[in-house]
Design a protein around this motif. Structure first.
Motif, PDB file in Angstrom:
ATOM      1  N   LEU A 130       0.474  -1.024  -0.463  1.00  0.00           N
ATOM      2  CA  LEU A 130       0.178  -0.101  -0.065  1.00  0.00           C
ATOM      3  C   LEU A 130       0.527   1.258   0.106  1.00  0.00           C
ATOM      4  O   LEU A 130       1.639   1.935   1.159  1.00  0.00           O
ATOM      5  N   TYR A 137      -2.583   5.912  -5.310  1.00  0.00           N
ATOM      6  CA  TYR A 137      -2.459   4.382  -5.635  1.00  0.00           C
ATOM      7  C   TYR A 137      -2.244   4.022  -6.794  1.00  0.00           C
ATOM      8  O   TYR A 137      -2.524   3.257  -8.007  1.00  0.00           O
ATOM      9  N   PHE A 146      -7.229   0.445  -3.806  1.00  0.00           N
ATOM     10  CA  PHE A 146      -7.081   0.466  -2.450  1.00  0.00           C
ATOM     11  C   PHE A 146      -8.038  -0.065  -1.934  1.00  0.00           C
ATOM     12  O   PHE A 146      -7.977  -0.670  -0.427  1.00  0.00           O
ATOM     13  N   VAL A 149      -7.317  -3.843  -0.614  1.00  0.00           N
ATOM     14  CA  VAL A 149      -6.067  -3.455   0.210  1.00  0.00           C
ATOM     15  C   VAL A 149      -6.989  -3.623   1.646  1.00  0.00           C
ATOM     16  O   VAL A 149      -6.225  -4.333   2.613  1.00  0.00           O
ATOM     17  N   VAL A 180      -0.189   6.285   5.096  1.00  0.00           N
ATOM     18  CA  VAL A 180      -1.011   5.120   5.496  1.00  0.00           C
ATOM     19  C   VAL A 180      -0.073   4.887   6.725  1.00  0.00           C
ATOM     20  O   VAL A 180      -0.614   3.789   7.137  1.00  0.00           O
TER      21      VAL A 180
END
Length: 366
Positions: A130, A137, A146, A149, A180
C-alpha cells in the motif's frame, strides 16, 4: 516486528556462517516464484516482462530439501504476484504442512484469493502493498486496488500478523507515507517502509536515488523544496524499525554512511528462472538451481569468495531486505560493546561523516 529470540537465532547463524563458511545456514530465503503480475506499477516493470516464467512446485520442494535450510529459515513467497502462479495453492499447502515458517507477499488485487489463501494455509505473516491513498495508489500502481487492500487487512489481521508494505518513491510523497502510517495505526497492523531502488529483476526505469522522492508526481521543485530528513512524518517515529532506516538513508545517499553487508551471508533470493543472485541489488549471480543444488551454489568455494569480497566492499544499495539487517546488527552490538572494538572483527564502518559517531548519538540528534 521481531522478538528477542529472532535476533538471537539470527546472531547465532551469523557466528556459524563466519566460522564455517562452507556450512552456512539461511535465515531468510525468498522465492520470486513467478514473473507474472496483474499490476502496472511505475516503480516496478516486471508486469511487462516477457516471456512469463514460473518456478514449478516440484523445483520449490526440491530446493527446500537443501541442507542450508533449517526449520528456522523464514521463507518468503512472492513474484510478480505469487497468487497468479498456476500452482500457488498447491505450494502454499505444501509449506503449511511441511515448513510452516513461511510468509506470503501480495499486491492484494485478487482480494478474495488472498483471503482464501490466508484462511486455508495461514502464513507466518502476510505482507500487503500500500503506497498511498486511492488516487496515489491508482497513479503509482496503474490500477485501482486501494479498497481491495483495505478489505484484505480487515479480513486477515485477526487470523495472521499483517504488515503493510510502503515504498517511498518518486511516484508518491511523504504525505502519502503519513496517510498509510495512519491507516496501519487505525487497523492496528505493522508497517514496513522501503525506498525505491534499482533492482534488475523488477526492470526499474527511473534512476533510484537520483530521482527525488515525489519528484515525478509532485514536480522537481516541490519535491526538493525541503531536505529529506525534515520531510519524514512525525508519525513514523511511532512505528518500529522505520525511522532510523529513513534517517540513515539520507546519510547513505549523500555518501556519508558506510556499512558492510553481512546479510548476504544468511539471506538469499531465487528468481523464477532459477538464478540465485548474491543479493537483491547486484547483477552478480552465484549460480542457478536448474544447474546446481542450492547447497553447492550457496556454500561452494566460488560463492564463499564472492560473499567475502562483497560483504566487506559493497555499499551500493539501501534495499531494506539487506540494510535493515545491517542496522539492527550494529545497533545491537553497539549496545553491548564500544564501536572501536566492534570494528576489530566487523571492519570499519561509519553512520555519518563523523567516523566516531555511534548509532545512539546519531538518533539523539533527531
Amino acid at each position: 516486528m521481531y522478538n528477542l529470540s529472532d535476533y538471537i537465532r539470527r546472531a547465532s547463524k551469523l557466528i556459524n556462517n563466519a566460522f564455517f563458511p562452507g556450512h552456512k545456514k539461511l535465515s531468510t530465503l525468498m522465492f520470486y516464484s513467478t514473473s507474472l503480475c496483474n499490476s502496472k506499477c511505475k516503480h516496478c516493470m516486471i508486469w511487462a516482462r516477457k516471456p512469463v516464467v514460473h518456478m514449478s512446485k516440484a523445483k520449490v520442494v526440491e530446493i527446500m530439501q537443501s541442507r542450508c535450510i533449517s526449520k528456522h529459515t523464514t521463507v518468503g513467497l512472492e513474484g510478480g504476484e505469487f497468487l497468479l502462479h498456476p500452482e500457488a495453492m498447491e505450494i502454499l499447502k505444501w509449506f503449511s504442512e511441511n515448513h510452516p515458517n513461511f510468509e506470503l507477499l501480495s499486491n492484494g488485487l485478487q482480494s478474495h484469493r488472498v483471503i482464501e489463501a490466508v484462511k486455508k494455509y495461514p502464513p507466518k505473516r502476510l505482507y500487503i502493498s500500500l503506497d498511498g491513498g486511492k488516487d496515489t495508489y491508482s497513479y503509482m500502481r496503474g490500477v485501482d486496488g486501494f479498497d481491495k487492500v483495505i478489505a484484505i487487512i480487515e479480513a486477515c489481521k485477526d487470523i495472521v500478523p499483517v504488515s503493510v508494505m510502503f515504498t517511498l518513491s518518486p511516484y508518491n510523497t511523504f504525505d502519502d507515507l503519513n496517510y498509510v502510517v495512519a491507516i496501519a495505526e487505525k487497523q492496528a497492523v505493522d508497517i514496513r517502509i522501503g525506498i525505491y531502488s534499482d533492482i534488475d529483476f523488477f526492470n526499474t526505469v527511473d534512476k533510484a536515488h537520483d530521482t527525488g522522492i515525489g519528484e515525478i508526481i509532485a514536480g522537481k521543485n516541490e519535491a526538493n523544496a525541503v531536505d529529506f530528513k525534515a520531510q519524514i512524518p512525525e508519525s513514523v517515529k511511532k512505528t518500529s524499525e522505520n525511522y532510523d532506516f529513513l534517517l540513515l538513508y539520507d546519510e547513505w545517499k549523500n555518501k556519508r554512511l558506510k556499512l558492510n553487508c553481512y546479510s548476504i551471508f544468511d539471506s538469499l533470493v531465487i528468481h523464477p528462472d532459477g538464478n540465485v543472485p548474491i543479493c537483491q541489488n547486484l547483477d552478480v549471480s552465484l549460480g542457478n538451481v536448474n544447474e546446481n543444488s542450492l547447497d553447492q551454489i550457496y556454500n561452494g568455494m566460488v560463492s564463499q569468495k564472492r560473499q567475502k569480497q562483497y560483504a566487506r566492499s559493497c555499499n551500493q544499495c539501501w534495499v531494506n531486505f539487506h540494510r535493515k539487517y545491517d542496522i539492527v546488527l550494529l545497533r545491537s552490538l553497539e549496545s553491548l560493546m564500544p564501536k572501536s572494538f566492534i570494528e576489530l572483527f566487523y571492519g570499519k564502518y561509519h553512520w555519518t561523516n563523523d567516523r566516531k559517531m555511534t548509532y545512539k548519538r546519531f538518533l539523539q540528534k533527531y
